[in-house]
Each structure stands twice: as C-alpha cells, then as structure tokens.
Design an enzyme around this catalytic site. Structure first.
Site, PDB file in Angstrom:
ATOM      1  N   SER A 102       0.831  -1.196   0.000  1.00 46.53           N
ATOM      2  CA  SER A 102       0.000   0.000   0.000  1.00 46.53           C
ATOM      3  C   SER A 102       0.875   1.259   0.000  1.00 46.53           C
ATOM      4  O   SER A 102       1.642   1.483  -0.920  1.00 46.53           O
ATOM      5  CB  SER A 102      -0.962  -0.019   1.183  1.00 46.53           C
ATOM      6  OG  SER A 102      -1.862   1.058   1.137  1.00 46.53           O
ATOM      7  N   ASP A 239      -2.873   6.105  -3.511  1.00 49.27           N
ATOM      8  CA  ASP A 239      -1.684   5.518  -2.918  1.00 49.27           C
ATOM      9  C   ASP A 239      -1.153   4.438  -3.867  1.00 49.27           C
ATOM     10  O   ASP A 239      -1.627   4.299  -5.002  1.00 49.27           O
ATOM     11  CB  ASP A 239      -1.998   4.945  -1.541  1.00 49.27           C
ATOM     12  CG  ASP A 239      -2.997   3.794  -1.595  1.00 49.27           C
ATOM     13  OD1 ASP A 239      -3.742   3.703  -2.593  1.00 49.27           O
ATOM     14  OD2 ASP A 239      -3.035   2.979  -0.651  1.00 49.27           O
ATOM     15  N   ASP A 241      -1.351   1.107  -4.204  1.00 52.38           N
ATOM     16  CA  ASP A 241      -2.194   0.046  -4.764  1.00 52.38           C
ATOM     17  C   ASP A 241      -3.602   0.526  -5.091  1.00 52.38           C
ATOM     18  O   ASP A 241      -4.496  -0.273  -5.368  1.00 52.38           O
ATOM     19  CB  ASP A 241      -2.249  -1.158  -3.828  1.00 52.38           C
ATOM     20  CG  ASP A 241      -2.991  -0.871  -2.523  1.00 52.38           C
ATOM     21  OD1 ASP A 241      -2.887   0.255  -2.016  1.00 52.38           O
ATOM     22  OD2 ASP A 241      -3.677  -1.780  -2.014  1.00 52.38           O
ATOM     23  N   ASP A 243      -6.162   1.915  -3.474  1.00 52.05           N
ATOM     24  CA  ASP A 243      -7.378   1.720  -2.676  1.00 52.05           C
ATOM     25  C   ASP A 243      -7.636   2.911  -1.749  1.00 52.05           C
ATOM     26  O   ASP A 243      -8.571   2.901  -0.962  1.00 52.05           O
ATOM     27  CB  ASP A 243      -7.332   0.406  -1.890  1.00 52.05           C
ATOM     28  CG  ASP A 243      -6.275   0.385  -0.793  1.00 52.05           C
ATOM     29  OD1 ASP A 243      -5.437   1.316  -0.731  1.00 52.05           O
ATOM     30  OD2 ASP A 243      -6.278  -0.583   0.001  1.00 52.05           O
TER      31      ASP A 243
END
Length: 474
Positions: A102, A239, A241, A243
């Site tokens: 992340s 960010d 990834d 999400d």
C-alpha cells in the site's frame, strides 16, 4: 524480532522478512484455510495481482509457485489496483492474493488475502496462522511464467466508467498525479472515457510511498504547482495500490480523506455510513444520513459495521476510512448504471463521486465543502515507534488522572474513549486522538477542530507532547 504481522489491512513486513519460502508458506496456509472454511478445492482458481514495488513481482512469483504446487490454477492479473482484483474475485467467487505494501516505504511489502466472498476477517487471520508452517521445505522450482490476463483490469475500468453519466466530466481539465501508483495510467483512461481532459503528471519509476493520511510536503507542493501551471479544475491520485484516493481542488488543496468519504456517501444517497473513530464528526453533524456507525480503524471492522447496517435494515450502505478509501456495502444506482456491492477499499469511486458532484452542480471542487459543518481534521505520525514503546504510552493515558494532566495544556476533557487507541473530546468540542498504526511501527495522532489552523495547532501540540513523553530527540 520479526515485524511481519497482520495489521489493519493484511500481512505486512520488511521485504527481507518476505523471502520466497515465507511467501509460499503463507500462500499454502491461506489456501489450506480456504479449503477448510469456504469449500475451495485444490483444482480451483486463485487470482493473483501486485503493485509496482520492485519487490512485488518476485513475491508474486513465489505465491504463484506455491498455489501451483497446491494443485490450483492461477489467473495472473498482473499489476492492477487492489479493488480491481477484489472485484474479479467476487465475480468469479474465487480466492485472491494481492501483493502490496500500500502506502508504506519501499523496503516493506505485504500480502492481502481475499476469500471468494470478500476480504478475510480477523477469524480468518487466526485460521491462517493456525496452519502456517514456516519450517516447511519448499523445493526450488524453475520459473514458469504465467500469462497476464486483462479481464480483472477491464472489469474494473467498466465499473468505474459506470459511476457517472456518459461524458459527465466533459470540459473539465483534471491532472492525474501518477507517481508510482498502479492506477496511474488507468485513471487517465477512465477520466478520458468520461469526457475529461486528463493530464498525466509526475510519473515515477521509483516507488513513492504516498500516504493519504500523512502527505509529504513535496506532494502538497506538487499539487499546488500543477494546478496553477496547468489551470486544472482538480488534481487526483491514489496511494500505491489504488485503494486510497487523493483529490485536490482547483487551488491544489487536498481534501481530507474523511471529507472525500462524506461527499461520496452523499453523492450516492447513502442512508447508512460506517466509518472509524478517526473520521471527523462532520459526518454526524451534517444530518445527511439516517444512521452513522463508528468502528475501530481497519477495513475488517468497517465491513463488520456494514454487515450490521444490513442487519438493521439499511439499504444504501457506504463505508469509508479517514484515508478516503470507500467500501460499498450494498448495490447502488448511479448516473451510469448500477454498481454491485464492493466491500473493500476503493479509490476510483470516491474520486469520480467528488468530480461528478462538482460537475453536476457546476461548481468548483472547493465549493463542495461550503455546505458541510465546519470541522477540520489533521493527522500526523511519529515514525520508528515500536509497539513496545507505543503500548505503554497509550496504556498510561487510560488512567484518568494521568490523562487529565497530559492534556491540561490544551483544555479540560469532556469525554474519552478507547475504541481504538485513546481519543479525548475537550470541553470545546475539539478532539485529540492517539493510536498505534496496525501496518507500520508508528504512533499516529489525529486532531479535530472547527478551523484548519486550530486543528494543525492541536496536531503539532499532540505530536510534540507524545515525542516528549516517549523521550524522543526533537
């Protein structure tokens, strides 16, 4: 001592603690647990995706190797947003593993596991650990590259375009801060499909740890400069990834994640909102929703809250975290069609909801906040604080006398809770909240006030006060 552990969003740790053998062991433990509790068989399909960290392809290959040794087919979805992989898993009713750290630094990474019906929960985490065998010998096998399949990514693009009416963003000039987000190019494609003039900016081949709750000064400066230079109506990003969203207004000022979530829930006509205690109290004060559910920080707890909202008979359920990631707890009808529930953090839905709301009202992005209660939240963190230091600090604040003395400089305490860390409400209605991060060795501080400068003042006080209490150098 290993830092590898399950946090608020999957398994995270240093890359050095994720060699191939460990990755294979956790993959086999996950699949073994899924076999026990969901009926997944050894000839089922596992979905696998990953972000753009330099370590992610190697970790993904280890997971694929383990799944193949288990006897499973693997659909390699390649680099893609975490919510895109989750959507594909729900469509196929298949388990999935996302390799991502992340927003945390590049020297760390992680695994996020999905059941055929959504994210794993805390019970699943315990089940995985119960069958984990890190001592198992994993034979060295030759690399068997798997073809990357585009279906998951295309499903997600189609879903995102359906959030708004065709050409809903026509005439809008929107910058896309790509950095190393796995959605950098995808966002441009989606915005262009909706009629916007989308401008790709700031691409980086080196991983950039963009944390939507603790933006770096260079990210703030980048947004302001880009909006001024390119005369943008907005700047958007995510960010690593994808999400967690980032939305900056026409002046390059980033909107807080909890405000993005509130606007998204309003745009989707939610009757129930589920959000952690770290989100600001404008959600309740706005009186826009029939019911607001408060939870601990972490998507598993938001998902639990959404399940409770369904049990309570609420129909349009939106969950979100203070980082801006939105979880859709029920199907909703939008300008472009009907979106099925997607109970995992998603960045595109809130980005498009905010842009779509401003476009439909024909107002600037900044104007969307004018009708909301005047509540401002700031957050920051003290890095490199292990739980051996943060736990005693937080435990000490549970004592009422010590808590009163600690906060005496900023006022008297009207109320406090320990839902997640220690959160106090001062007599003025202002809030200061400390909690240990579940993903990294950090102590986080959140401050809420009726104006931004006071929230920042409280935040800086809170960080300094904690720094002194932990005997850290200035």
């Amino acid at each position: 001592m290993s830092s590898l552990k399950f946090g608020t969003s999957g398994l995270r740790g240093l890359v050095t603690e994720l060699p191939d053998g460990v990755c294979k062991a956790y993959t086999l433990a996950f699949l073994t647990h899924m076999q026990k509790v969901t009926g997944v068989t050894s000839d089922s399909t596992l979905l696998l995706g990953y972000d753009l960290r330099s370590s992610s392809p190697r970790i993904a290959a280890a997971c694929i190797s383990a799944a193949q040794a288990f006897g499973m087919r693997v659909e390699n979805c390649g680099p893609l947003p975490t919510p895109a992989l989750a959507l594909r898993a729900l469509i196929l009713k298949a388990p999935a593993i996302m390799v991502t750290g992340s927003h945390i630094p590049a020297d760390r990474n992680g695994l996020k596991f999905y059941r055929p019906d959504g994210e794993i929960d805390k019970i699943d985490e315990a089940g995985i650990l119960a069958v984990l065998d890190l001592a198992m010998e994993h034979p060295i096998t030759p690399d068997e590259p798997t073809t990357i399949m585009p279906d998951a990514l295309q499903n997600y693009i189609n879903r995102s375009i359906a959030v708004l009416k065709p050409r809903a963003l026509a005439g809008k000039r929107i910058g896309v801060y790509q950095h190393s987000s796995v959605a950098g190019d995808l966002i441009v494609t989606i915005l262009q499909n909706l009629g916007a003039d989308a401008i790709a900016l700031g691409h980086s081949d080196i991983f950039v740890p963009v944390d939507t709750e603790a933006l770096r000064p260079e990210d703030v400066a980048f947004a302001e400069d880009a909006c001024r230079k390119y005369k943008l109506d907005a700047l958007v990003s995510t960010d690593g990834d994808a999400d967690r969203p980032l939305v900056a207004d026409e002046n390059g000022v980033f909107i807080r994640g909890d405000s993005v979530g509130l606007l998204t829930a309003h745009f989707l006509n939610a009757d129930a909102v589920v959000t952690p205690v770290t989100s600001n109290t404008a959600i309740e004060l706005s009186n826009l929703f029939a019911k607001v559910y408060r939870t601990r920080v972490g998507s598993p707890y938001v998902i639990e809250g959404m399940e409770q909202a369904r049990a309570d008979g609420l129909k349009r359920i939106v969950g979100f975290e203070a980082n801006g990631g939105v979880l859709l707890g029920s199907p909703v009808t939008t300008g472009g069609g009907t979106l099925d529930a997607l109970p995992t953090r998603d960045a595109m839905l809130p980005i498009l909801s905010v842009l779509g709301m401003a476009a439909s009202k024909d107002v600037a992005i900044s104007a969307l906040l004018h009708d909301l209660p005047s509540r401002f939240t700031r957050s920051g963190r003290l890095e490199h604080i292990p739980s051996t230091a943060s736990d005693p600090f937080l435990q000490g604040l549970l004592d009422s006398a010590r808590r009163d003395a600690f906060f005496a400089q900023v006022g008297t305490i009207r109320a406090s809770d320990a839902i997640d860390g220690v959160r106090v409400v001062l007599s003025t209605g202002e809030v200061v909240h400390y909690r240990a991060s579940g993903n990294a060795p950090e102590l986080r501080c959140y401050a809420e006030a009726s104006n931004d400068s006071r929230a920042e003042e409280l935040l800086q006080w809170g960080l300094k006060q904690a720094q002194e209490a932990l005997s850290l150098p200035s």
